[in-house]
Design an enzyme around this catalytic site. Structure first.
Site, PDB file in Angstrom:
ATOM      1  N   TRP A  63     -25.091  -8.175  35.710  1.00 38.55           N
ATOM      2  CA  TRP A  63     -26.053  -8.984  34.965  1.00 38.55           C
ATOM      3  C   TRP A  63     -27.226  -8.139  34.525  1.00 38.55           C
ATOM      4  CZ3 TRP A  63     -28.326 -13.158  38.867  1.00 38.55           C
ATOM      5  CH2 TRP A  63     -28.689 -12.548  40.062  1.00 38.55           C
ATOM      6  N   HIS A  71     -39.738 -14.601  18.791  1.00 40.51           N
ATOM      7  CA  HIS A  71     -39.409 -14.449  17.369  1.00 40.51           C
ATOM      8  C   HIS A  71     -38.621 -13.160  17.115  1.00 40.51           C
ATOM      9  CE1 HIS A  71     -42.003 -17.930  16.287  1.00 40.51           C
ATOM     10  NE2 HIS A  71     -42.513 -17.613  17.463  1.00 40.51           N
ATOM     11  N   ASP A  77     -38.411 -21.178  14.363  1.00 39.71           N
ATOM     12  CA  ASP A  77     -39.870 -21.334  14.407  1.00 39.71           C
ATOM     13  C   ASP A  77     -40.215 -22.810  14.603  1.00 39.71           C
ATOM     14  OD1 ASP A  77     -40.217 -18.658  13.842  1.00 39.71           O
ATOM     15  OD2 ASP A  77     -41.284 -18.973  11.953  1.00 39.71           O
ATOM     16  N   HIS A  81     -45.961 -22.615  16.118  1.00 39.19           N
ATOM     17  CA  HIS A  81     -46.051 -21.182  15.806  1.00 39.19           C
ATOM     18  C   HIS A  81     -47.257 -20.899  14.913  1.00 39.19           C
ATOM     19  CE1 HIS A  81     -45.002 -17.127  14.902  1.00 39.19           C
ATOM     20  NE2 HIS A  81     -44.455 -17.357  13.720  1.00 39.19           N
TER      21      HIS A  81
HETATM   22 MN    MN Z   1     -40.698 -16.572  13.620  1.00 42.45          MN
END
Ligand code: MN
Length: 259
Positions: A63, A71, A77, A81
């Protein structure tokens, strides 16, 4: 009724009557992220650190720990934001109702214009031409701007010049038309932002971010394979991670299309 409808959908997927198209870039340390002027904080690239790999750190398992910005890569978005959307109710990714994550999608083909003009603008006239050919954009649809920009590699993707990045995007009037008159759900692009590379020079600056998020609408960026979607009639599946107070999230974006 609902039982047979869902059975029909799964059968259609099995037989190829319906097909899923992956609109997602691979999360990769080399995939570009937006670069802001140096006085601002910067978006982290994707990083993956091995914790164990079937070894003394974990004999039966492998892992990784991940580092990334909300972003980074193909991402969603949320209204929070942008400053215009800071007070929108349920404006963070954890609070958006799940109904918003599956819905109709319209694709406006700007690939010919973007092929010859790095600063190609999506204008109201282009939207009206699209609607003349394919019908009025239905309310609560995702609208995606196809530019084939996702086929660019390396430095050509951000296309940074002496005066900043150059990439296609919508004009303020185009975003107002989509939000105020068509009441879309969200707007997506193949570039690193929903705004043009030179989007800071519009009024308002970064009109897609400002107008969309101020109205509670969503954004998608760094999409690919938009050339495999029909202009209308597909269904977009885009569910961000449920990050408490998150302003966005990398995600797997898919479209269900006629086979
Ligand atoms: Mn973005």
């Amino acid at each position: 009724m609902s039982h047979s409808l869902l059975t029909d959908v799964t059968q259609a997927l099995t037989t190829g009557v319906l097909r899923l198209v992956d609109l997602t870039h691979t999360l990769d340390p080399d995939f570009p992220v937006i670069i802001l002027p140096p006085e601002f904080g910067q978006c982290a690239r994707f990083r993956m650190e091995e914790v164990s790999a079937y070894d003394n750190r974990g004999p039966a398992w492998k892992w990784h720990n991940l580092t990334l910005n909300e972003h980074t890569g193909t991402h969603f978005d949320a209204p929070a934001h942008w400053i215009s959307g800071r007070d929108v109710p349920n404006g963070t990714v954890d609070a958006i109702p799940v109904d918003a994550f599956v819905g109709p999608v319209v694709v406006i083909n700007c690939s010919a214009g973007a092929a010859t003009n790095d600063d190609f603008e999506l204008t109201p006239d282009i939207i009206f031409d699209h609607e003349t050919a394919h019908g009025t954009i239905p309310e609560d649809s995702w609208v995606l701007m196809r530019t084939d920009w996702s086929k660019r590699r390396g430095a050509d993707y951000l296309n940074m010049q002496a005066d900043g990045p150059h990439s296609p995007g919508p004009t303020p009037d185009a975003v107002r038309l989509l939000v105020e008159e068509r009441n879309i759900r969200g707007f997506g692009t193949e570039t690193v932002g929903t705004d043009a590379g030179q989007g800071s020079h519009y009024t308002p600056p970064y009109p897609a971010h400002f107008i969309l998020h101020g109205a509670g609408k969503f954004g998608l960026q760094c999409l690919c394979n938009l050339d495999q979607l029909p202009p209308t009639g597909a269904v977009l599946i885009a569910a961000p991670l449920k990050i408490k107070g998150g302003t966005g999230s990398p995600l797997r974006v898919m479209a269900l299309v006629p086979g």
